[in-house]
Motif scaffolding. Structure first.
Motif, PDB file in Angstrom:
ATOM      1  N   ASN A 243       9.093   5.278   2.835  1.00 21.67           N
ATOM      2  CA  ASN A 243       7.692   4.864   2.584  1.00 21.67           C
ATOM      3  C   ASN A 243       7.512   4.343   1.160  1.00 21.67           C
ATOM      4  O   ASN A 243       6.808   3.359   0.931  1.00 21.67           O
ATOM      5  CB  ASN A 243       6.750   6.053   2.825  1.00 21.67           C
ATOM      6  CG  ASN A 243       6.483   6.293   4.303  1.00 21.67           C
ATOM      7  OD1 ASN A 243       6.678   5.400   5.121  1.00 21.67           O
ATOM      8  ND2 ASN A 243       6.063   7.509   4.629  1.00 21.67           N
ATOM      9  N   ILE A 244       8.167   5.006   0.212  1.00 19.21           N
ATOM     10  CA  ILE A 244       8.033   4.572  -1.190  1.00 19.21           C
ATOM     11  C   ILE A 244       8.525   3.128  -1.318  1.00 19.21           C
ATOM     12  O   ILE A 244       7.831   2.248  -1.850  1.00 19.21           O
ATOM     13  CB  ILE A 244       8.833   5.512  -2.126  1.00 19.21           C
ATOM     14  CG1 ILE A 244       8.139   6.884  -2.228  1.00 19.21           C
ATOM     15  CG2 ILE A 244       9.004   4.892  -3.518  1.00 19.21           C
ATOM     16  CD1 ILE A 244       8.950   7.934  -2.978  1.00 19.21           C
ATOM     17  N   ARG A 245       9.698   2.859  -0.734  1.00 16.97           N
ATOM     18  CA  ARG A 245      10.244   1.490  -0.846  1.00 16.97           C
ATOM     19  C   ARG A 245       9.319   0.498  -0.129  1.00 16.97           C
ATOM     20  O   ARG A 245       8.969  -0.561  -0.651  1.00 16.97           O
ATOM     21  CB  ARG A 245      11.658   1.460  -0.261  1.00 16.97           C
ATOM     22  CG  ARG A 245      12.683   2.019  -1.267  1.00 16.97           C
ATOM     23  CD  ARG A 245      14.133   1.996  -0.778  1.00 16.97           C
ATOM     24  NE  ARG A 245      14.397   3.080   0.177  1.00 16.97           N
ATOM     25  CZ  ARG A 245      14.669   2.847   1.470  1.00 16.97           C
ATOM     26  NH1 ARG A 245      14.689   1.613   1.930  1.00 16.97           N
ATOM     27  NH2 ARG A 245      14.903   3.827   2.298  1.00 16.97           N
ATOM     28  N   ILE A 252       2.141  -2.047  -3.795  1.00 17.88           N
ATOM     29  CA  ILE A 252       1.305  -0.876  -4.113  1.00 17.88           C
ATOM     30  C   ILE A 252       2.081  -0.021  -5.105  1.00 17.88           C
ATOM     31  O   ILE A 252       3.126   0.537  -4.782  1.00 17.88           O
ATOM     32  CB  ILE A 252       0.968  -0.090  -2.821  1.00 17.88           C
ATOM     33  CG1 ILE A 252       0.134  -0.980  -1.894  1.00 17.88           C
ATOM     34  CG2 ILE A 252       0.221   1.208  -3.158  1.00 17.88           C
ATOM     35  CD1 ILE A 252      -0.136  -0.390  -0.527  1.00 17.88           C
ATOM     36  N   THR A 253       1.596   0.033  -6.346  1.00 18.70           N
ATOM     37  CA  THR A 253       2.324   0.774  -7.383  1.00 18.70           C
ATOM     38  C   THR A 253       1.471   1.895  -7.983  1.00 18.70           C
ATOM     39  O   THR A 253       1.974   2.698  -8.753  1.00 18.70           O
ATOM     40  CB  THR A 253       2.700  -0.189  -8.527  1.00 18.70           C
ATOM     41  OG1 THR A 253       1.460  -0.730  -9.034  1.00 18.70           O
ATOM     42  CG2 THR A 253       3.607  -1.300  -8.045  1.00 18.70           C
ATOM     43  N   HIS A 258       1.327   7.124  -3.965  1.00 13.87           N
ATOM     44  CA  HIS A 258       1.943   8.456  -3.835  1.00 13.87           C
ATOM     45  C   HIS A 258       1.426   9.144  -2.576  1.00 13.87           C
ATOM     46  O   HIS A 258       2.196   9.637  -1.746  1.00 13.87           O
ATOM     47  CB  HIS A 258       1.630   9.300  -5.073  1.00 13.87           C
ATOM     48  CG  HIS A 258       2.118  10.703  -4.994  1.00 13.87           C
ATOM     49  ND1 HIS A 258       3.438  11.045  -5.175  1.00 13.87           N
ATOM     50  CD2 HIS A 258       1.486  11.869  -4.708  1.00 13.87           C
ATOM     51  CE1 HIS A 258       3.587  12.348  -5.027  1.00 13.87           C
ATOM     52  NE2 HIS A 258       2.418  12.872  -4.750  1.00 13.87           N
ATOM     53  N   LEU A 259       0.100   9.138  -2.404  1.00 12.98           N
ATOM     54  CA  LEU A 259      -0.499   9.788  -1.225  1.00 12.98           C
ATOM     55  C   LEU A 259       0.014   9.147   0.062  1.00 12.98           C
ATOM     56  O   LEU A 259       0.453   9.809   0.993  1.00 12.98           O
ATOM     57  CB  LEU A 259      -2.024   9.666  -1.287  1.00 12.98           C
ATOM     58  CG  LEU A 259      -2.782  10.080  -0.012  1.00 12.98           C
ATOM     59  CD1 LEU A 259      -2.683  11.585   0.210  1.00 12.98           C
ATOM     60  CD2 LEU A 259      -4.242   9.624  -0.071  1.00 12.98           C
ATOM     61  N   GLN A 260       0.025   7.807   0.076  1.00 14.92           N
ATOM     62  CA  GLN A 260       0.347   7.108   1.333  1.00 14.92           C
ATOM     63  C   GLN A 260       1.840   7.168   1.672  1.00 14.92           C
ATOM     64  O   GLN A 260       2.232   6.925   2.801  1.00 14.92           O
ATOM     65  CB  GLN A 260      -0.161   5.658   1.234  1.00 14.92           C
ATOM     66  CG  GLN A 260      -1.687   5.612   1.126  1.00 14.92           C
ATOM     67  CD  GLN A 260      -2.169   4.240   0.702  1.00 14.92           C
ATOM     68  OE1 GLN A 260      -2.499   3.410   1.563  1.00 14.92           O
ATOM     69  NE2 GLN A 260      -2.219   3.997  -0.607  1.00 14.92           N
ATOM     70  N   SER A 261       2.637   7.549   0.689  1.00 18.25           N
ATOM     71  CA  SER A 261       4.078   7.669   0.981  1.00 18.25           C
ATOM     72  C   SER A 261       4.399   9.045   1.568  1.00 18.25           C
ATOM     73  O   SER A 261       5.492   9.279   2.066  1.00 18.25           O
ATOM     74  CB  SER A 261       4.875   7.493  -0.321  1.00 18.25           C
ATOM     75  OG  SER A 261       4.587   8.600  -1.200  1.00 18.25           O
ATOM     76  N   MET A 380       3.261   4.397 -14.807  1.00 12.03           N
ATOM     77  CA  MET A 380       2.148   3.435 -14.841  1.00 12.03           C
ATOM     78  C   MET A 380       2.407   2.261 -13.898  1.00 12.03           C
ATOM     79  O   MET A 380       1.520   1.779 -13.199  1.00 12.03           O
ATOM     80  CB  MET A 380       1.962   2.944 -16.283  1.00 12.03           C
ATOM     81  CG  MET A 380       0.751   2.071 -16.512  1.00 12.03           C
ATOM     82  SD  MET A 380      -0.775   2.978 -16.211  1.00 12.03           S
ATOM     83  CE  MET A 380      -1.029   3.744 -17.824  1.00 12.03           C
ATOM     84  N   LYS A 381       3.660   1.824 -13.791  1.00  9.94           N
ATOM     85  CA  LYS A 381       3.956   0.631 -12.984  1.00  9.94           C
ATOM     86  C   LYS A 381       4.600   1.025 -11.648  1.00  9.94           C
ATOM     87  O   LYS A 381       4.915   0.163 -10.833  1.00  9.94           O
ATOM     88  CB  LYS A 381       4.909  -0.299 -13.741  1.00  9.94           C
ATOM     89  CG  LYS A 381       4.391  -0.760 -15.099  1.00  9.94           C
ATOM     90  CD  LYS A 381       4.573  -2.250 -15.275  1.00  9.94           C
ATOM     91  CE  LYS A 381       3.861  -2.755 -16.559  1.00  9.94           C
ATOM     92  NZ  LYS A 381       2.756  -1.854 -17.002  1.00  9.94           N
ATOM     93  N   ASP A 382       4.828   2.308 -11.448  1.00 13.07           N
ATOM     94  CA  ASP A 382       5.545   2.722 -10.242  1.00 13.07           C
ATOM     95  C   ASP A 382       5.181   4.169  -9.926  1.00 13.07           C
ATOM     96  O   ASP A 382       5.669   5.096 -10.596  1.00 13.07           O
ATOM     97  CB  ASP A 382       7.071   2.595 -10.486  1.00 13.07           C
ATOM     98  CG  ASP A 382       7.886   3.224  -9.365  1.00 13.07           C
ATOM     99  OD1 ASP A 382       9.124   3.118  -9.395  1.00 13.07           O
ATOM    100  OD2 ASP A 382       7.284   3.861  -8.470  1.00 13.07           O
ATOM    101  N   PHE A 383       4.333   4.361  -8.921  1.00  7.71           N
ATOM    102  CA  PHE A 383       3.802   5.710  -8.649  1.00  7.71           C
ATOM    103  C   PHE A 383       4.912   6.730  -8.419  1.00  7.71           C
ATOM    104  O   PHE A 383       4.740   7.916  -8.681  1.00  7.71           O
ATOM    105  CB  PHE A 383       2.863   5.689  -7.431  1.00  7.71           C
ATOM    106  CG  PHE A 383       3.519   5.304  -6.134  1.00  7.71           C
ATOM    107  CD1 PHE A 383       4.224   6.251  -5.393  1.00  7.71           C
ATOM    108  CD2 PHE A 383       3.449   4.005  -5.662  1.00  7.71           C
ATOM    109  CE1 PHE A 383       4.848   5.897  -4.197  1.00  7.71           C
ATOM    110  CE2 PHE A 383       4.072   3.639  -4.459  1.00  7.71           C
ATOM    111  CZ  PHE A 383       4.761   4.606  -3.724  1.00  7.71           C
TER     112      PHE A 383
END
Ligand code: URQ
Ligand code: ZN
Ligand code: ZN
Length: 645
Positions: A243-245, A252-253, A258-261, A380-383
């Motif tokens: 999901n993160i990838r 989405i960064t 984070h929640l949606q992954s 900041m650029k990558d949850f």
């Protein structure tokens, strides 16, 4: 409203003179066994060590009663009405207030390094914040990394806590990998020689801390052998990685990624998987930071299946929620990033509270793992780079009281069970901890009305963000006594660095392991088809009179430990060595260990609940006993009655 009065001397006066006083030493065992000396103001030794708390409403998990409590040298010496005590004792009149056992926070991370960031609180500031919130014992984690020795990591953590902590503490050791012959023997040593009775297993944080199913099973087997409780971070790390990838590829960064992954079902799937594995291995299991309705429901389903599973929601899940991940302010959203994530479904808190009230969930932790906003900004650029963790060690009791006791969902006894007693029972510290009784450690909280708004500017953590910012609470700790010493009162904190002690915990808590050991004696079924057991000759489509229970050639325990010699039927022609082919009557529990005439147990050795204890064939297990009026059914359908016991 009754005011808190303290006769012989006021706490304020005690402390003010602290600066001028000469010091005395407290000896404390360190990891390498030598004693380290700690400085305790001399006058804190005398009057402080003898305290009388009068007229309080004493709350234990099983009763509320009015009484006095007399404390001396860190121990509760007496509990009862109108206690007569020696002179010169510090007296606190708690008339109109509750007196609770000190809180036990089952889940903290002080002085931890995680996701390339260091937590803002070390064992001094973190335990100081705990005491300000009425928590007098913390259960922290040795965050071992792959390739590190479990024992060396433990010793490193002891060296960072001994001499700093202001309240008592224990440790669970994280197992980031399972190397046969190394991990299991280190677990052995930690349990036998270092007072560790639980280990943390991660099903998430792929390639860092995550264990795969076979390793999870190996650790569960070792835990059962040792009588050590596995505590599990239950999320499916492979799905999260995917999901993160996926989300980052979609641009989405932000913290909302984070929640949606990590959706609820990714948490619930892992709960079902680990409770099934633990049940098959016959080992109890404890699920940490239960942060969603789905995960909580999966625990209830597992308990219905007869699994011995315990669940720990955390203060953040009760007093906050996941809508904050959508906050426009990056810092605010990132400040709530933890795993499993808080859920935007605002009915989650009530759901978790109801499960605590019904005993389907047993403890509440804080998972206090605080990172400064500057460290959160690493993502900041990558949850997926935002260090996971929130605060809660100071607010845990106040938040649960505000959200559950005030609205009448929990009564004060249940509050004490959930914030203190159950943890002491599960981790084998009861009744030394978790109870107000003669002989227990003098960890007490005088609890009463204390309306205030939680703000980072007032909290005691070193963190610069508080997820409960702006939350109005009505009750709180008025006086906190840790090991017999007043460490918090109307004049604030009076902690002594290093006065906290490491608490070695013995394995095999009787609250957990009794039924496990009983289950170990439940034998699986082996059908003797090579005709050795004439008695059992089966007539085609004849209703089975009894199920021949020819015990396998190895004990269940040995079998469960994986060193099972092959069952004879699997090696044609080799006669069974140890056990007689068939068991001669009388079919007594001793002889059979389990009754022999029911459909047999489920694969995990649990009694088949469809079975009643008698069957139509007429033969009854206790035929040789006098007729009984009633039949006692073990393990009633739907699992044990709710509540811890
Ligand atoms: O997973 C945990 O319990 C640690 C690493 C704290 N962080 C968190 O987000 N829960
Ligand atoms: Zn975790
Ligand atoms: Zn944690």
């Amino acid at each position: 409203m009754a005011t808190l009065t303290s006769k012989s001397t006021t706490a304020a006066a005690v402390v003010d003179t602290a600066a001028a006083s000469v010091t005395a030493a407290v000896s404390q065992p360190t990891t390498n066994g030598t004693l380290s000396l700690k400085k305790i103001p001399i006058h804190l030794q005398s009057s402080q060590n003898r305290v009388l708390i009068k007229n309080g409403k004493i709350v234990n998990d099983d009763a509320i009663f009015k009484a006095d409590i007399y404390v001396e040298d860190g121990i509760i010496k007496d509990v009862g009405p109108h206690l007569i005590v020696p002179g010169g004792v510090k007296t606190i009149d708690a008339n109109g207030f509750f007196v609770l056992p000190g809180g036990i926070d089952t889940h903290t991370h002080m002085n931890a390094t995680f996701m390339n960031a260091k937590t803002a609180d070390d064992f001094y500031s973190g335990t100081r914040a705990a005491l300000a919130g009425g928590t007098t014992t913390i259960m922290d984690f040795v965050l071992t990394e792959k390739g590190q020795s479990l024992i060396e990591s433990f010793k490193k953590y002891r060296s960072q806590s001994d001499g700093l902590a202001c309240c008592d503490y224990t440790f669970r050791v994280v197992i980031p990998e399972f190397i046969k012959g190394k991990t299991d023997s280190e677990m052995d040593t930690l349990v036998r020689e270092h007072g560790i009775n639980s280990f943390k297993l991660f099903m998430a944080y792929k390639d860092v801390l995550m264990l795969r199913d076979d390793d999870l099973i190996n650790v569960l087997i070792k835990c059962r052998q040792l009588g050590a409780l596995p505590v599990v971070h239950a999320e499916n790390g492979d799905i999260i990685d995917y999901n993160i990838r996926k989300l980052k590829n979609m641009g989405i960064t932000g913290p909302e990624g984070h929640l949606q992954s990590r959706p609820e079902e990714v948490e619930a799937e892992a709960v079902t998987r680990i409770t099934t594995m633990a049940n098959q291995v016959n080992c109890p299991v404890y699920i940490v930071h239960v942060n969603s309705k789905s995960a909580a429901d999966a625990i209830v389903e597992a308990r219905k299946r007869g699994c011995l599973v315990y669940g720990e929601p955390i203060a953040a899940g009760i007093g906050s929620d996941g809508t904050h991940y959508f906050n426009k302010c990056w810092q605010h959203a990132a400040g709530h990033v933890m795993s499993p994530p808080l859920r935007p479904d605002r009915s989650t808190s009530e759901h978790l509270i109801n499960m605590l009230a019904s005993g389907q969930l047993q403890t509440i932790g804080s998972d206090h793992c605080v990172f400064k906003t500057a460290d959160k900004a690493r993502g900041m650029k990558d949850f997926s780079m935002i260090p996971n963790g929130v605060n809660g060690v100071e607010e845990r009791l106040m938040i649960l009281w505000e959200k559950a006791v005030r609205p009448g969902k929990l009564d004060p006894r249940q509050f004490v069970a959930i914030t203190s007693t159950n943890a002491a029972k599960i981790f084998n510290l009861y009744p030394r901890k978790g109870r107000l009784a003669k002989g227990s450690d003098a960890d007490l909280v005088i609890w009463g009305p204390k309306p205030h708004v939680i703000r980072a500017e007032n909290h005691n953590s070193n963190g610069d963000f508080n997820i409960f910012e702006g939350t109005q609470v009505s009750f709180g700790p008025l006086v906190v006594i840790s090991n017999g010493r007043v460490v918090f009162d109307e004049n604030g904190l009076h902690v002594v660095q290093g006065s906290g002690r490491f608490l070695p915990c013995a394995p095999n808590s009787s609250f957990l392991w009794h039924s496990i050991r009983d289950r170990e004696r439940t034998l699986p079924i082996r059908i003797d088809r090579d005709g050795k057991d004439e008695q059992q000759q089966q007539q085609p489509n004849q209703q089975q009179p009894t199920v021949p229970r020819t015990p396998p050639t190895a004990t269940v325990a040995a079998a469960q430990n994986g060193n099972t010699p092959l069952i004879p039927s699997m090696v044609p022609g080799t006669p069974p060595q140890q056990f007689p082919q068939t068991i001669e009557p009388p079919y007594t529990k001793e002889n059979m260990g389990t009754p022999n005439f029911y459909k047999g147990t489920t694969r995990s050795g649990v009694r088949n609940l469809q079975d009643s204890s008698f069957n139509l064939s007429g033969a009854q297990i206790d035929d040789d006993k006098i007729g009984k009026t009633a039949i006692r059914v073990q393990n009633p359908p739907g699992g044990r009655s709710s509540g811890i016991w």
